[in-house]
Design a protein around this motif. Sequence first.
Motif, PDB file in Angstrom:
ATOM      1  N   ILE A   1     -56.648   0.855 -11.605  1.00 40.95           N
ATOM      2  CA  ILE A   1     -56.227   1.829 -12.820  1.00 40.95           C
ATOM      3  C   ILE A   1     -56.948   1.566 -13.788  1.00 40.95           C
ATOM      4  CG2 ILE A   1     -54.344   3.423 -13.278  1.00 40.95           C
ATOM      5  CD1 ILE A   1     -52.655   1.832 -11.052  1.00 40.95           C
ATOM      6  N   SER A   2     -57.418   2.636 -14.775  1.00 38.77           N
ATOM      7  CA  SER A   2     -57.955   2.207 -15.976  1.00 38.77           C
ATOM      8  C   SER A   2     -58.036   3.676 -16.832  1.00 38.77           C
ATOM      9  CB  SER A   2     -59.142   1.363 -16.020  1.00 38.77           C
ATOM     10  OG  SER A   2     -59.659   0.974 -17.160  1.00 38.77           O
ATOM     11  N   GLN A   3     -57.532   3.693 -17.906  1.00 37.51           N
ATOM     12  CA  GLN A   3     -57.993   4.910 -18.568  1.00 37.51           C
ATOM     13  C   GLN A   3     -59.393   4.995 -19.119  1.00 37.51           C
ATOM     14  OE1 GLN A   3     -59.014   7.205 -21.725  1.00 37.51           O
ATOM     15  NE2 GLN A   3     -58.614   5.024 -22.403  1.00 37.51           N
ATOM     16  N   SER A   4     -59.975   3.724 -19.768  1.00 33.30           N
ATOM     17  CA  SER A   4     -61.322   3.626 -20.341  1.00 33.30           C
ATOM     18  C   SER A   4     -62.230   3.452 -19.330  1.00 33.30           C
ATOM     19  CB  SER A   4     -61.098   2.666 -21.370  1.00 33.30           C
ATOM     20  OG  SER A   4     -60.987   1.354 -20.544  1.00 33.30           O
ATOM     21  N   GLY A   5     -61.803   2.808 -18.339  1.00 31.19           N
ATOM     22  CA  GLY A   5     -63.099   2.436 -17.103  1.00 31.19           C
ATOM     23  C   GLY A   5     -63.700   1.203 -17.675  1.00 31.19           C
ATOM     24  N   GLU A   6     -63.254   0.440 -18.853  1.00 33.12           N
ATOM     25  CA  GLU A   6     -63.999  -0.522 -19.510  1.00 33.12           C
ATOM     26  C   GLU A   6     -63.298  -1.810 -19.685  1.00 33.12           C
ATOM     27  OE1 GLU A   6     -67.345  -0.014 -19.510  1.00 33.12           O
ATOM     28  OE2 GLU A   6     -67.571   2.021 -19.865  1.00 33.12           O
ATOM     29  N   THR A   7     -62.173  -1.664 -19.309  1.00 33.16           N
ATOM     30  CA  THR A   7     -61.288  -2.807 -19.487  1.00 33.16           C
ATOM     31  C   THR A   7     -61.731  -4.212 -18.678  1.00 33.16           C
ATOM     32  OG1 THR A   7     -59.371  -1.650 -19.827  1.00 33.16           O
ATOM     33  CG2 THR A   7     -58.754  -4.022 -19.218  1.00 33.16           C
ATOM     34  N   ILE A   8     -62.388  -5.436 -19.199  1.00 33.95           N
ATOM     35  CA  ILE A   8     -62.820  -6.332 -18.789  1.00 33.95           C
ATOM     36  C   ILE A   8     -62.523  -6.959 -17.604  1.00 33.95           C
ATOM     37  CG2 ILE A   8     -62.363  -8.118 -20.491  1.00 33.95           C
ATOM     38  CD1 ILE A   8     -66.081  -8.210 -20.007  1.00 33.95           C
TER      39      ILE A   8
ATOM     40  N   ALA B   1     -55.165   7.804 -29.851  1.00 31.59           N
ATOM     41  CA  ALA B   1     -54.217   6.667 -30.170  1.00 31.59           C
ATOM     42  C   ALA B   1     -54.455   5.431 -29.411  1.00 31.59           C
ATOM     43  CB  ALA B   1     -52.942   7.294 -30.145  1.00 31.59           C
ATOM     44  N   VAL B   2     -54.256   4.215 -30.180  1.00 32.16           N
ATOM     45  CA  VAL B   2     -54.026   2.971 -29.237  1.00 32.16           C
ATOM     46  C   VAL B   2     -53.059   3.044 -28.173  1.00 32.16           C
ATOM     47  CG1 VAL B   2     -53.970   0.606 -29.470  1.00 32.16           C
ATOM     48  CG2 VAL B   2     -55.433   1.686 -31.039  1.00 32.16           C
ATOM     49  N   ALA B   3     -51.721   3.419 -28.611  1.00 31.79           N
ATOM     50  CA  ALA B   3     -50.706   3.608 -27.439  1.00 31.79           C
ATOM     51  C   ALA B   3     -50.940   4.534 -26.476  1.00 31.79           C
ATOM     52  CB  ALA B   3     -49.288   3.608 -28.314  1.00 31.79           C
ATOM     53  N   SER B   4     -51.080   4.390 -25.393  1.00 29.31           N
ATOM     54  CA  SER B   4     -51.323   5.214 -24.317  1.00 29.31           C
ATOM     55  C   SER B   4     -50.181   5.994 -24.062  1.00 29.31           C
ATOM     56  CB  SER B   4     -51.750   4.323 -22.914  1.00 29.31           C
ATOM     57  OG  SER B   4     -52.390   4.926 -22.234  1.00 29.31           O
ATOM     58  N   THR B   5     -50.340   7.298 -23.892  1.00 26.78           N
ATOM     59  CA  THR B   5     -49.268   8.375 -23.674  1.00 26.78           C
ATOM     60  C   THR B   5     -49.838   8.991 -22.443  1.00 26.78           C
ATOM     61  OG1 THR B   5     -49.741   9.684 -25.155  1.00 26.78           O
ATOM     62  CG2 THR B   5     -48.148   8.258 -25.778  1.00 26.78           C
TER      63      THR B   5
ATOM     64  N   LEU C   1     -42.976  -1.794 -23.708  1.00 27.75           N
ATOM     65  CA  LEU C   1     -44.503  -2.011 -24.116  1.00 27.75           C
ATOM     66  C   LEU C   1     -44.771  -1.080 -25.206  1.00 27.75           C
ATOM     67  CD1 LEU C   1     -47.416  -3.351 -24.168  1.00 27.75           C
ATOM     68  CD2 LEU C   1     -47.882  -1.528 -22.250  1.00 27.75           C
ATOM     69  N   LYS C   2     -44.299   0.262 -25.120  1.00 28.55           N
ATOM     70  CA  LYS C   2     -44.562   1.214 -26.287  1.00 28.55           C
ATOM     71  C   LYS C   2     -44.032   0.826 -27.429  1.00 28.55           C
ATOM     72  CE  LYS C   2     -47.132   3.009 -25.119  1.00 28.55           C
ATOM     73  NZ  LYS C   2     -48.085   3.104 -24.124  1.00 28.55           N
ATOM     74  N   LEU C   3     -42.746   0.461 -27.341  1.00 28.96           N
ATOM     75  CA  LEU C   3     -41.711   0.283 -28.626  1.00 28.96           C
ATOM     76  C   LEU C   3     -42.724  -1.168 -29.395  1.00 28.96           C
ATOM     77  CD1 LEU C   3     -39.198   1.261 -30.167  1.00 28.96           C
ATOM     78  CD2 LEU C   3     -38.187  -0.698 -29.038  1.00 28.96           C
ATOM     79  N   LYS C   4     -42.738  -2.108 -28.501  1.00 25.75           N
ATOM     80  CA  LYS C   4     -43.320  -3.236 -29.151  1.00 25.75           C
ATOM     81  C   LYS C   4     -44.915  -3.062 -29.935  1.00 25.75           C
ATOM     82  CE  LYS C   4     -43.139  -5.734 -25.311  1.00 25.75           C
ATOM     83  NZ  LYS C   4     -43.136  -6.783 -24.340  1.00 25.75           N
ATOM     84  N   GLU C   5     -45.537  -2.541 -29.156  1.00 29.01           N
ATOM     85  CA  GLU C   5     -46.877  -2.355 -29.944  1.00 29.01           C
ATOM     86  C   GLU C   5     -47.114  -1.362 -30.877  1.00 29.01           C
ATOM     87  OE1 GLU C   5     -48.618   0.779 -26.277  1.00 29.01           O
ATOM     88  OE2 GLU C   5     -50.287  -0.607 -27.432  1.00 29.01           O
ATOM     89  N   ILE C   6     -46.318  -0.356 -31.308  1.00 35.62           N
ATOM     90  CA  ILE C   6     -46.361   0.214 -32.365  1.00 35.62           C
ATOM     91  C   ILE C   6     -45.253   0.408 -33.343  1.00 35.62           C
ATOM     92  CG2 ILE C   6     -47.902   2.213 -31.435  1.00 35.62           C
ATOM     93  CD1 ILE C   6     -45.568   4.076 -31.256  1.00 35.62           C
TER      94      ILE C   6
HETATM   95  O1  M6R Z   1     -58.259   1.346 -20.586  1.00 34.16           O
HETATM   96  P1  M6R Z   1     -57.341   0.825 -19.681  1.00 34.16           P
HETATM   97  O2  M6R Z   1     -56.414   1.501 -19.018  1.00 34.16           O
HETATM   98  O3  M6R Z   1     -57.928   0.004 -18.529  1.00 34.16           O
HETATM   99  O4  M6R Z   1     -56.499  -0.128 -20.521  1.00 34.16           O
HETATM  100  C1  M6R Z   1     -55.567  -0.886 -20.181  1.00 34.16           C
HETATM  101  C2  M6R Z   1     -54.645  -1.481 -21.399  1.00 34.16           C
HETATM  102  O5  M6R Z   1     -55.371  -2.079 -22.226  1.00 34.16           O
HETATM  103  C3  M6R Z   1     -53.781  -0.054 -21.912  1.00 34.16           C
HETATM  104  O6  M6R Z   1     -52.923   0.542 -21.108  1.00 34.16           O
HETATM  105  C4  M6R Z   1     -52.914  -0.708 -23.168  1.00 34.16           C
HETATM  106  O7  M6R Z   1     -51.844  -1.286 -22.502  1.00 34.16           O
HETATM  107  C5  M6R Z   1     -52.163   0.523 -23.699  1.00 34.16           C
HETATM  108  N1  M6R Z   1     -53.103   1.039 -24.544  1.00 34.16           N
HETATM  109  C6  M6R Z   1     -51.136   0.389 -24.284  1.00 34.16           C
HETATM  110  O8  M6R Z   1     -50.393   1.677 -24.653  1.00 34.16           O
END
Ligand code: M6R
Length: 605
Positions: A343-350, A394-398, A481-486
């Motif tokens: 599972i990955s939003q970006s598809g690039e997480t190393i 946004a850096v915080a994923s929603t 996680l959401k609360l911590k990061e932002i």
């Molecule tokens: O792109 P990815 O889904 O692989 O990213 C994984 C995490 O870096 C990402 O979900 C991160 O924890 C969130 N941006 C936090 O809100």
Amino acid sequence: MCGIIGYSGPLEARKILLDGLSQLEYRGYDSAGIAFFDTGSEVHLIKRTGKVAMLREACASMKVSSHCGIGHTRWATHGGVSDANAHPHRAGRVTLIHNGIIENYHSLTKEFNLDERLVSQTDSEVAAWVLDHFYSGDPKAAIKSLVERVEGSYGFCIMFDDRPGEIYGVRSVSPLVAAYTRSGALIASDLTALIPYTRKYFVVPENHIVKLTGYKISLYDLEGAVVSPEIMEVNWNMDSAMKNGFPHFMLKEIHEQPEALKNTIVPRIAKGLPDFADDKIPDHLFAQCSKIHMIACGTAMHAGMVAKALMEPVLRIPVIVSIASEFRYGEPLIDEETLVIIISQSGETIDTLAALRLAKSYGSKTLAIVNVKGSTIARESDFVLYTHAGPEIAVASTKAYSVQLAALYMIICRMALVRGKFTREQAASFIMELLDAIPAMESMISRKEEEKNLVTHLIQQHDTFFMGRGLDYAFSLEGALKLKEISYIHAEAYAAGELKHGTIALIAPEVPVIAIATQEPVFSKMISNVREVKARGAFVILLTKEHAQVDEALADVHIRIPDMDDRFTVFPIAVILQLIAYYASIGKNLDVDQPRNLAKSVTVE
Ligand code: M6R
């Protein structure tokens, strides 16, 4: 991490580079810089610590015109945040920007006697000098030699002093996409910088060299043979990468969730049932596996935790969720019969990418849930289920989290059907309930004032605890996680029954506890846990369904979600948890979209 843009074409390059860097700033924002050829073919370089706005200000008075240049926004890895460490780096006739990490920079420094020459502490400058060493008028030959010597991950964009109007790119692991558009040739670390100009693009293949000029883009293998790029199309539009009247991308993206869910779910329903025919995902993938292993990082991993809590009782096979950075260095118990879901939003997480590669080496079948089309994870997995969230800035994923959940729920349903755990009627009703979660989210978004009001207490505290049981526990992980990061408030999520095995020692008067109690079978147990923390003076924020019977004295704040099937409460609950984090960040006057030390795509270890 680190945003990269390059442009060659008829328009003013400086403007395109600065606009591109603003689009890419979420990839890193400790410093930024651009380099460009002026019309007399001289290279100009300007870089600044701080955000792109500082660089823009510094560029405002520049009068020189340019049609070719490169730009970079940095997330520091080697060397602190300083003007010298900002990119681009100049080395002899080479100007270079880099995303990634050069692991053997130390030995290269010794081998090429660079100690005296380096003006920064970066691995990237070392690569620039090595490239200059090999350069004798043939860019492709020099780049090939560089690639043969550097170890690590990189996306490089390069200009050579004697090749005005030309930009060269090469990558390994770190992403680079390129496009030839009516406005000229563009290259970037990700799509958001290209969508103002085009929806058609190609992913620069690893170990290939791309050359941009004002009138075309060419792709070569390392031997110099011409290669045809594989053109892809994305349906994202410019609006999706703009704030559109919202004060922050995060708030906009919270609002976009219902639409993103529809886009992800509805095209995959046929005759009321989940259908992955268009995704070319065969049923035997679901029928034949004896266990499931989900792998991801951060928010994406939390989506996996929710799915696990739902899958095991329905499918009756083992479901394991692993943190990618742990999985990749382990000796996992997976085999040909394991379905690995990445599972990955970006598809690039190393780390996630490395985990995917490891899983494939064990012979497991891999299915990726990815948002960015054509990303490395999407291309390397056996099967892909794209989520349709549009760009998440946004850096915080929603919204990426909710569509990952939606995709996982569809998979659970299809698997249950294929494996005879659901009848067609049960599967159809599961899908109906999933669709009903969308208005439930909408209703929570429309009631956002409730969260806005409750953060007054939260932001005065150092710690916050989240607790829940079963699925509710899985939701709490993401809330913390959401609360911590932002908001930078320390937050921890606990399985509610576990609290009294140590952590309850931290519950003192006024400490906020966000208690999620939406699961009927454990509801009374949860309420007992709430009583325990309340008895110790906690400030309780209780989340339940509409008609839950609760002694109102137990909660300082009580938020009720619409009544619904237990299995789907994550969707409205996610909105509440996101809004709590959002308003806490606003209440503390912090940078919601670009929190300190973070970057959107984690493409370095
Ligand atoms: O792109 P990815 O889904 O692989 O990213 C994984 C995490 O870096 C990402 O979900 C991160 O924890 C969130 N941006 C936090 O809100």
